[in-house]
Motif scaffolding. Structure first.
Motif, PDB file in Angstrom:
ATOM      1  N   LEU A  79       0.810  -1.223   0.000  1.00  0.00           N
ATOM      2  CA  LEU A  79       0.000   0.000   0.000  1.00  0.00           C
ATOM      3  C   LEU A  79       0.844   1.274   0.000  1.00  0.00           C
ATOM      4  CD1 LEU A  79      -2.748  -0.893   2.641  1.00  0.00           C
ATOM      5  CD2 LEU A  79      -2.940  -0.953   0.144  1.00  0.00           C
ATOM      6  N   ASP A  80       2.121   1.147   0.180  1.00  0.00           N
ATOM      7  CA  ASP A  80       2.987   2.313   0.322  1.00  0.00           C
ATOM      8  C   ASP A  80       3.421   2.834  -1.052  1.00  0.00           C
ATOM      9  OD1 ASP A  80       4.335   4.284   1.628  1.00  0.00           O
ATOM     10  OD2 ASP A  80       5.972   3.013   2.348  1.00  0.00           O
ATOM     11  N   SER A  81       2.461   3.474  -1.737  1.00  0.00           N
ATOM     12  CA  SER A  81       2.750   4.032  -3.061  1.00  0.00           C
ATOM     13  C   SER A  81       2.026   5.363  -3.226  1.00  0.00           C
ATOM     14  CB  SER A  81       2.307   3.061  -4.166  1.00  0.00           C
ATOM     15  OG  SER A  81       0.896   3.063  -4.290  1.00  0.00           O
ATOM     16  N   THR A  82       2.460   6.131  -4.182  1.00  0.00           N
ATOM     17  CA  THR A  82       1.850   7.438  -4.444  1.00  0.00           C
ATOM     18  C   THR A  82       0.400   7.298  -4.884  1.00  0.00           C
ATOM     19  OG1 THR A  82       4.026   8.248  -5.100  1.00  0.00           O
ATOM     20  CG2 THR A  82       2.134   9.577  -5.757  1.00  0.00           C
ATOM     21  N   LEU A  83       0.116   6.325  -5.749  1.00  0.00           N
ATOM     22  CA  LEU A  83      -1.251   6.115  -6.228  1.00  0.00           C
ATOM     23  C   LEU A  83      -2.197   5.785  -5.069  1.00  0.00           C
ATOM     24  CD1 LEU A  83      -3.306   5.851  -8.526  1.00  0.00           C
ATOM     25  CD2 LEU A  83      -2.626   3.447  -8.721  1.00  0.00           C
ATOM     26  N   VAL A  84      -1.780   4.901  -4.181  1.00  0.00           N
ATOM     27  CA  VAL A  84      -2.615   4.526  -3.030  1.00  0.00           C
ATOM     28  C   VAL A  84      -2.794   5.732  -2.109  1.00  0.00           C
ATOM     29  CG1 VAL A  84      -2.734   3.057  -0.969  1.00  0.00           C
ATOM     30  CG2 VAL A  84      -2.029   2.072  -3.164  1.00  0.00           C
ATOM     31  N   PHE A  85      -1.739   6.509  -1.895  1.00  0.00           N
ATOM     32  CA  PHE A  85      -1.806   7.701  -1.058  1.00  0.00           C
ATOM     33  C   PHE A  85      -2.858   8.670  -1.611  1.00  0.00           C
ATOM     34  CE2 PHE A  85      -0.602  12.036  -0.032  1.00  0.00           C
ATOM     35  CZ  PHE A  85      -0.424  11.977   1.341  1.00  0.00           C
ATOM     36  N   TYR A  86      -2.801   8.957  -2.911  1.00  0.00           N
ATOM     37  CA  TYR A  86      -3.763   9.904  -3.490  1.00  0.00           C
ATOM     38  C   TYR A  86      -5.170   9.328  -3.548  1.00  0.00           C
ATOM     39  CZ  TYR A  86      -0.121  13.267  -4.405  1.00  0.00           C
ATOM     40  OH  TYR A  86       0.886  14.185  -4.243  1.00  0.00           O
ATOM     41  N   THR A  87      -5.286   8.016  -3.689  1.00  0.00           N
ATOM     42  CA  THR A  87      -6.606   7.382  -3.605  1.00  0.00           C
ATOM     43  C   THR A  87      -7.187   7.596  -2.206  1.00  0.00           C
ATOM     44  OG1 THR A  87      -5.966   5.717  -5.233  1.00  0.00           O
ATOM     45  CG2 THR A  87      -7.851   5.198  -3.832  1.00  0.00           C
ATOM     46  N   GLY A 147      -9.775   5.958   3.677  1.00  0.00           N
ATOM     47  CA  GLY A 147      -8.798   6.889   3.121  1.00  0.00           C
ATOM     48  C   GLY A 147      -7.609   7.079   4.047  1.00  0.00           C
ATOM     49  N   LEU A 148      -7.883   7.206   5.321  1.00  0.00           N
ATOM     50  CA  LEU A 148      -6.808   7.362   6.294  1.00  0.00           C
ATOM     51  C   LEU A 148      -5.915   6.120   6.329  1.00  0.00           C
ATOM     52  CD1 LEU A 148      -5.911   9.538   8.298  1.00  0.00           C
ATOM     53  CD2 LEU A 148      -7.287   8.380  10.031  1.00  0.00           C
ATOM     54  N   ALA A 149      -6.534   4.941   6.249  1.00  0.00           N
ATOM     55  CA  ALA A 149      -5.755   3.693   6.237  1.00  0.00           C
ATOM     56  C   ALA A 149      -4.857   3.633   5.000  1.00  0.00           C
ATOM     57  CB  ALA A 149      -6.687   2.489   6.270  1.00  0.00           C
ATOM     58  N   LEU A 150      -5.380   4.070   3.852  1.00  0.00           N
ATOM     59  CA  LEU A 150      -4.575   4.049   2.632  1.00  0.00           C
ATOM     60  C   LEU A 150      -3.442   5.077   2.694  1.00  0.00           C
ATOM     61  CD1 LEU A 150      -7.344   3.593  -0.091  1.00  0.00           C
ATOM     62  CD2 LEU A 150      -5.839   1.853   0.893  1.00  0.00           C
ATOM     63  N   ILE A 151      -3.733   6.247   3.225  1.00  0.00           N
ATOM     64  CA  ILE A 151      -2.705   7.276   3.360  1.00  0.00           C
ATOM     65  C   ILE A 151      -1.555   6.779   4.236  1.00  0.00           C
ATOM     66  CG2 ILE A 151      -2.232   9.526   4.449  1.00  0.00           C
ATOM     67  CD1 ILE A 151      -5.005  10.407   3.359  1.00  0.00           C
ATOM     68  N   HIS A 152      -1.897   6.061   5.292  1.00  0.00           N
ATOM     69  CA  HIS A 152      -0.879   5.536   6.209  1.00  0.00           C
ATOM     70  C   HIS A 152      -0.346   4.171   5.770  1.00  0.00           C
ATOM     71  CE1 HIS A 152      -0.975   8.567   9.370  1.00  0.00           C
ATOM     72  NE2 HIS A 152      -2.283   8.638   9.196  1.00  0.00           N
ATOM     73  N   ALA A 153      -0.841   3.644   4.645  1.00  0.00           N
ATOM     74  CA  ALA A 153      -0.443   2.309   4.156  1.00  0.00           C
ATOM     75  C   ALA A 153      -0.557   1.282   5.280  1.00  0.00           C
ATOM     76  CB  ALA A 153       0.969   2.343   3.574  1.00  0.00           C
ATOM     77  N   SER A 154      -1.676   1.343   5.989  1.00  0.00           N
ATOM     78  CA  SER A 154      -1.831   0.595   7.228  1.00  0.00           C
ATOM     79  C   SER A 154      -2.762  -0.600   7.103  1.00  0.00           C
ATOM     80  CB  SER A 154      -2.380   1.536   8.314  1.00  0.00           C
ATOM     81  OG  SER A 154      -2.695   0.828   9.473  1.00  0.00           O
ATOM     82  N   PRO A 155      -2.225  -1.810   7.267  1.00  0.00           N
ATOM     83  CA  PRO A 155      -3.100  -2.979   7.283  1.00  0.00           C
ATOM     84  C   PRO A 155      -4.035  -2.966   8.500  1.00  0.00           C
ATOM     85  CG  PRO A 155      -0.844  -3.635   7.783  1.00  0.00           C
ATOM     86  CD  PRO A 155      -0.814  -2.185   7.398  1.00  0.00           C
TER      87      PRO A 155
END
Length: 193
Positions: A79-87, A147-155
């Motif tokens: 999940l630690d990518s720019t695309l996931v962060f912006y999603t 969204g917060l989980a994706l921003i933090h790349a958090s399982p």
């Protein structure tokens, strides 16, 4: 109470999230049938504002706790990518739009169980965001957590988001029919007058 049972009782409260897992629709139903909070606080509006303040404070605590849990856990490289962060950012913006526009459409009393206190709206809200989806405040809030989980790349954030979504789904299972019954009762009462 001996030390072992006190420890067990504390563990049960802690393991289940304590007061953060209180089902406010049950408090609302109790209020609807007994008017206990309204009598205690001298009227339905004061009682509603008290309960709403408690709900807001516990929701802030829940959001803070979820955010801290995400920060404390390792990131998931997938999940630690720019695309996931912006999603995640897009989901948070959309979720916030649904939450805030729901609050605007329902008002304070409509948002915080006013119908359970006998403070009913004149008619069902059918404009935005309710013309896009049912229960936009719940699903917007869930979108914010996702969204917060994706921003933090958090399982852990993903798991907690699912938990929040399931809790909202269970609440809606009970809340929806009860609220519909309140408004049917109001409609029948209006027709008979």
């Amino acid at each position: 109470m001996n030390g072992a049972s006190a420890s067990l009782k504390k563990h049960q409260l802690d393991c289940c999230g304590g007061l953060n897992n209180v089902d406010y629709t049950q408090v609302g139903r109790w209020e609807h049938w007994t008017r206990g909070l309204s009598r205690l606080f001298g009227g339905p509006y004061v009682a509603l504002y008290f309960l709403a303040s408690l709900i807001v404070l516990l929701n802030v605590f829940r959001s803070h706790s979820i955010t801290e849990a995400m920060k404390a856990q390792p990131k998931w490289e997938l999940l630690d990518s720019t695309l996931v962060f912006y999603t995640g950012l897009v989901l948070m913006v959309l979720g916030s739009i649904f939450v805030l526009s729901s609050f605007y459409a329902l008002g304070f009393t409509g948002t915080f169980l006013g119908d359970y206190f006998g403070i009913l709206m004149e008619h069902r809200i059918t404009g935005f965001p309710f013309n896009v989806m049912d229960n936009p405040m719940y699903w917007g809030s869930t979108g914010n957590y996702l969204g917060l989980a994706l921003i933090h790349a958090s399982p852990v954030g993903l798991i907690l988001t699912v938990l929040v979504g399931v809790c909202y789904k269970v609440a809606l299972f009970f809340e929806g029919p009860f609220t519909e019954a309140l408004y049917r009762e109001k409609a029948c009462h209006s027709k008979s007058q």
